[in-house]
Design an enzyme around this catalytic site. Structure first.
Site, mmCIF file in Angstrom:
data_model
loop_
_atom_site.group_PDB
_atom_site.id
_atom_site.type_symbol
_atom_site.label_atom_id
_atom_site.label_comp_id
_atom_site.label_asym_id
_atom_site.label_seq_id
_atom_site.Cartn_x
_atom_site.Cartn_y
_atom_site.Cartn_z
ATOM 1 N N LYS A 40 26.540 -28.351 -49.566
ATOM 2 C CA LYS A 40 26.134 -26.941 -49.501
ATOM 3 C C LYS A 40 25.763 -26.576 -48.065
ATOM 4 C CE LYS A 40 21.395 -28.247 -50.779
ATOM 5 N NZ LYS A 40 20.455 -28.384 -51.906
ATOM 6 N N ARG A 136 11.746 -24.143 -60.299
ATOM 7 C CA ARG A 136 12.662 -23.210 -59.640
ATOM 8 C C ARG A 136 13.738 -22.708 -60.604
ATOM 9 N NH1 ARG A 136 15.344 -25.511 -54.165
ATOM 10 N NH2 ARG A 136 16.501 -26.717 -55.694
ATOM 11 N N TYR A 263 12.225 -13.918 -19.844
ATOM 12 C CA TYR A 263 11.558 -12.746 -20.423
ATOM 13 C C TYR A 263 10.055 -12.983 -20.517
ATOM 14 C CZ TYR A 263 16.092 -10.943 -22.039
ATOM 15 O OH TYR A 263 17.366 -10.462 -22.116
ATOM 16 N N MET A 310 18.547 -15.226 -26.171
ATOM 17 C CA MET A 310 19.531 -15.253 -27.256
ATOM 18 C C MET A 310 20.658 -16.250 -26.976
ATOM 19 S SD MET A 310 21.829 -12.133 -28.813
ATOM 20 C CE MET A 310 20.443 -11.046 -29.082
#
Ligand SMILES: *Cc1c(COP(=O)(O)O)cnc(C)c1O
Length: 387
Positions: A40, A136, A263, A310
């Site tokens: 997964k 769950r 930044y 980023m």
């Protein structure tokens, strides 16, 4: 997001390590235990298709979390049994049937929805999910299990499996685990006949609780060489991380004392120092909180200075290095190592999250290296290395 193939930041996945990790766990399991590899979330960031192709002849099937992940495997020629662990919308049951996918049945409500559609779903393979303490998904009470078995019979579904999931199999204290096993055994006793696949063990239980392995296991993070306990318990010998993450210096400079970097100016150089910029940032999964964490340049720890942006980070070097110098963020370099677990410990999270968050922007490269490859590479004399 498209992979940035022309950027010198890449993940290398050693498929031999994954195959070896599976084999190591397989060897210690009771004979004839079916092994399903959990792929997964793009095989925990490692790449579902290459991992599934590598393991296809070695394991009995694959587990994914949703229908699209199963479709991806089928569309890429994986014909092995596939179990979808999550709940899929009942309206897609016919699609699942047509692709020979096995579905999880986790509630009576879902079975009622399925019945309400009035379709012929005879032969649809299902695994009944029992909630023994994870809280769950799954049926909880004896009564619900009995009613589900009756409905499954009425609908003509093929009861292929029954399973549960552990909440605390990765802990030193096995008290809660033992309770879940006892509850599972009790619920199994309500079945007139047990289906072929009875399973509870995730990686942790497959390694540390061999006494309660049923007819199948679901191996996730251990096949990628990660330790489900985060280090509280020891992995079997030979389990190796399969993924490494490297980048390169694309810009380098010597800054004056008091130069503000990045930044927010969160870092000011305390002295003259060499600063390199690397093309990787939080859009790649290198989260902003990793500021201060160190990466490796020729085996030396170099801290991430200033904010993570980023697409880029800056690191402090001990001295000048040329453009193109390799930087290791996860993996071995010069006898040192940075692991997904190191990131996780620094960030106060678990390694699962680290590898899953490595975004698709990072190009993935697949290799087959024998286990001693790294130690051999590490022993090459410096003057023979082609840097
Ligand atoms: C993810 C998952 C697994 C695999 O867990 P690991 O800890 O990675 O081995 C097994 N079963 C279920 C139901 C899961 O969701």
């Amino acid at each position: 997001m498209i992979a940035s193939e022309h950027r010198p930041t890449e993940i290398e996945v050693n498929l031999t390590a994954i195959s070896d990790n599976v084999a190591i766990v397989q060897e210690s399991l009771p004979p004839k235990t079916a092994v399903f590899a959990v792929v997964k979330a793009n095989a925990y960031g490692h790449g579902a298709i290459p991992v599934a192709r590598e393991l296809m002849d070695q394991v009995d099937g694959f587990c994914v979390s949703n229908l699209d992940e199963a479709l991806e495997l089928r569309q890429n020629g994986i014909e092995s049994p596939i179990l979808i662990l999550g709940v899929i919308p009942a309206q897609y049951a016919t699609l699942a049937l047509s692709l020979n996918l096995s579905l999880t049945v986790a509630s009576l409500d879902w079975l009622r929805e399925l019945a309400g559609q009035g379709e012929d779903l005879k032969g649809l393979a299902i695994h009944l999910k029992l909630d023994t303490g994870m809280g769950r998904l799954g049926l909880v009470s004896d009564q619900d299990v009995e009613e589900a078995l009756a409905q499954i019979g009425q609908l003509g579904l093929q009861l292929e499996g029954v399973y549960t999931h552990f909440a605390r199999a990765d802990e030193v204290d096995s008290g809660y685990y033992d309770q879940q096993v006892a509850r599972f055994r009790h619920l199994l006793s309500l079945f007139p006949v047990l289906p072929a696949k009875v399973h509870a063990s995730n990686s942790a239980a497959s390694i540390w609780h061999l006494d309660s392995v049923f007819s199948m296991v679901r191996l996730g993070n251990v096949i990628y060489g990660l330790n489900p306990s985060g280090g509280a318990l020891d992995l079997p010998d030979g389990i190796e991380p399969a993924l490494s993450l490297t980048s390169q210096i694309v810009h380098v400079k010597e800054v004056e004392t008091g130069t503000s970097l990045g930044y927010g100016g969160t870092y000011q150089s305390p002295t003259r120092e060499w600063i390199a910029t690397l093309p990787i940032g939080y859009a790649d999964g290198l989260t902003r909180k990793l500021q201060g964490f160190s990466v490796l340049v020729e085996g030396q720890a170099c801290p991430i200075v200033g904010r993570v942006s980023m697409d880029q980070i800056m690191i402090r070097l001990p001295h000048r290095y040329p453009l193109g110098t390799r930087v290791t963020l996860i993996g071995q370099d010069g006898g040192q190592e940075r692991t997904a677990q190191d990131w996780a410990s620094y960030l106060g999270t678990i390694h699962y999250e680290i590898v899953c968050l490595l975004s698709n922007r990072i190009a993935r490269r697949y290799v087959h290296h024998s286990p001693d490859y790294l130690s051999e590479a590490g022993s090459i004399p410096l003057d023979e290395q082609d840097n």
